[in-house]
Write a protein that holds these residues in place. Sequence first.
Motif, PDB file in Angstrom:
ATOM      1  N   ARG A 159     -40.448 -86.309  29.492  1.00 53.30           N
ATOM      2  CA  ARG A 159     -41.548 -86.630  29.014  1.00 53.30           C
ATOM      3  C   ARG A 159     -42.031 -86.214  27.651  1.00 53.30           C
ATOM      4  O   ARG A 159     -41.783 -84.913  27.499  1.00 53.30           O
ATOM      5  N   ASN A 161     -44.514 -84.468  24.416  1.00 52.68           N
ATOM      6  CA  ASN A 161     -45.790 -83.911  24.790  1.00 52.68           C
ATOM      7  C   ASN A 161     -47.016 -84.493  25.001  1.00 52.68           C
ATOM      8  O   ASN A 161     -47.857 -84.203  25.839  1.00 52.68           O
ATOM      9  N   LYS A 162     -47.269 -85.546  24.420  1.00 53.09           N
ATOM     10  CA  LYS A 162     -48.437 -86.177  24.520  1.00 53.09           C
ATOM     11  C   LYS A 162     -48.397 -86.948  26.116  1.00 53.09           C
ATOM     12  O   LYS A 162     -49.499 -86.709  26.701  1.00 53.09           O
ATOM     13  N   LEU A 163     -47.602 -87.261  26.725  1.00 50.53           N
ATOM     14  CA  LEU A 163     -47.589 -87.538  28.270  1.00 50.53           C
ATOM     15  C   LEU A 163     -47.825 -86.433  29.245  1.00 50.53           C
ATOM     16  O   LEU A 163     -48.346 -86.688  30.045  1.00 50.53           O
ATOM     17  N   ALA A 165     -49.335 -83.430  28.290  1.00 48.14           N
ATOM     18  CA  ALA A 165     -50.692 -83.621  28.447  1.00 48.14           C
ATOM     19  C   ALA A 165     -51.760 -84.243  29.088  1.00 48.14           C
ATOM     20  O   ALA A 165     -52.423 -83.931  29.882  1.00 48.14           O
ATOM     21  N   PHE A 166     -51.295 -85.769  28.986  1.00 48.84           N
ATOM     22  CA  PHE A 166     -52.273 -86.673  29.752  1.00 48.84           C
ATOM     23  C   PHE A 166     -51.940 -86.320  31.432  1.00 48.84           C
ATOM     24  O   PHE A 166     -52.929 -86.491  31.947  1.00 48.84           O
ATOM     25  N   ALA A 171     -55.030 -80.855  26.511  1.00 51.10           N
ATOM     26  CA  ALA A 171     -54.537 -81.203  24.682  1.00 51.10           C
ATOM     27  C   ALA A 171     -53.235 -81.044  24.484  1.00 51.10           C
ATOM     28  O   ALA A 171     -52.661 -80.395  25.018  1.00 51.10           O
ATOM     29  N   THR A 172     -52.756 -82.168  23.843  1.00 48.28           N
ATOM     30  CA  THR A 172     -51.337 -82.084  23.231  1.00 48.28           C
ATOM     31  C   THR A 172     -51.017 -80.729  22.566  1.00 48.28           C
ATOM     32  O   THR A 172     -50.166 -80.314  22.798  1.00 48.28           O
ATOM     33  N   ARG A 173     -52.087 -80.241  21.700  1.00 46.34           N
ATOM     34  CA  ARG A 173     -51.778 -79.083  21.214  1.00 46.34           C
ATOM     35  C   ARG A 173     -51.689 -77.841  22.243  1.00 46.34           C
ATOM     36  O   ARG A 173     -50.725 -76.990  22.029  1.00 46.34           O
ATOM     37  N   GLU A 176     -48.171 -77.924  23.405  1.00 43.84           N
ATOM     38  CA  GLU A 176     -47.193 -77.417  22.513  1.00 43.84           C
ATOM     39  C   GLU A 176     -47.057 -75.959  22.378  1.00 43.84           C
ATOM     40  O   GLU A 176     -45.937 -75.450  22.282  1.00 43.84           O
TER      41      GLU A 176
END
Length: 207
Positions: A159, A161-163, A165-166, A171-173, A176
Amino acid sequence: MTDTDRIVHIVDDDEGIRQSIGFMLRKAGHFVKTYTSGTEFLAVVDREMRGCILLDVRMPGIDGLEVQDRLSSHGIALPVIMLTGHGDVTLAVRAIKAGALEFLEKPFERAALLAAIDAAFKHAARDKRDHVASADAVVRLAALTPRERDVLDGMVLGRPNKLIAFDLGIATRTVEVHRANLMDKVHARSLSDVLRIAFAAGLGEAA
């Protein structure tokens, strides 16, 4: 590979076979231990034992296939070479399916036996390296926080990072940051390194 790793355990009720194979292997530079029955061998074998097993299929009492089953059930992964004086295809199939590396029919060629033993030692060495790598990976992952493990689980599933995070509701940050921290903790320089460590520790097996 140490000398104790290169021991050949001969389990056969035929004294002539034990003596002849033992003599042949000692002459070829191997260390040999002999057992007159499956019962005798099972009485002393444990997870610390090293080497490979030459195991006769047809023995009184506990036969070779039963010995093989009991070794497996106790988590003893010594490489097995099955020996038989009977051309029984069914037994051969059962032995191989149960994990035997080779099935040799008596009388067998010296070269065939030595080649099978050499292959068994190489197999054991690979297993030992894999076990060490697995144990090391487990230790590395033990340093991660629960949230870092969650992020790693997402990475193992491929997956982005954005997924991740979801899925985690963060948050995506933040993902990271967790990703950078976990890579540092497990001493990984790249995503490939992280995945190799994770897979060695058994993550992603169910997938």
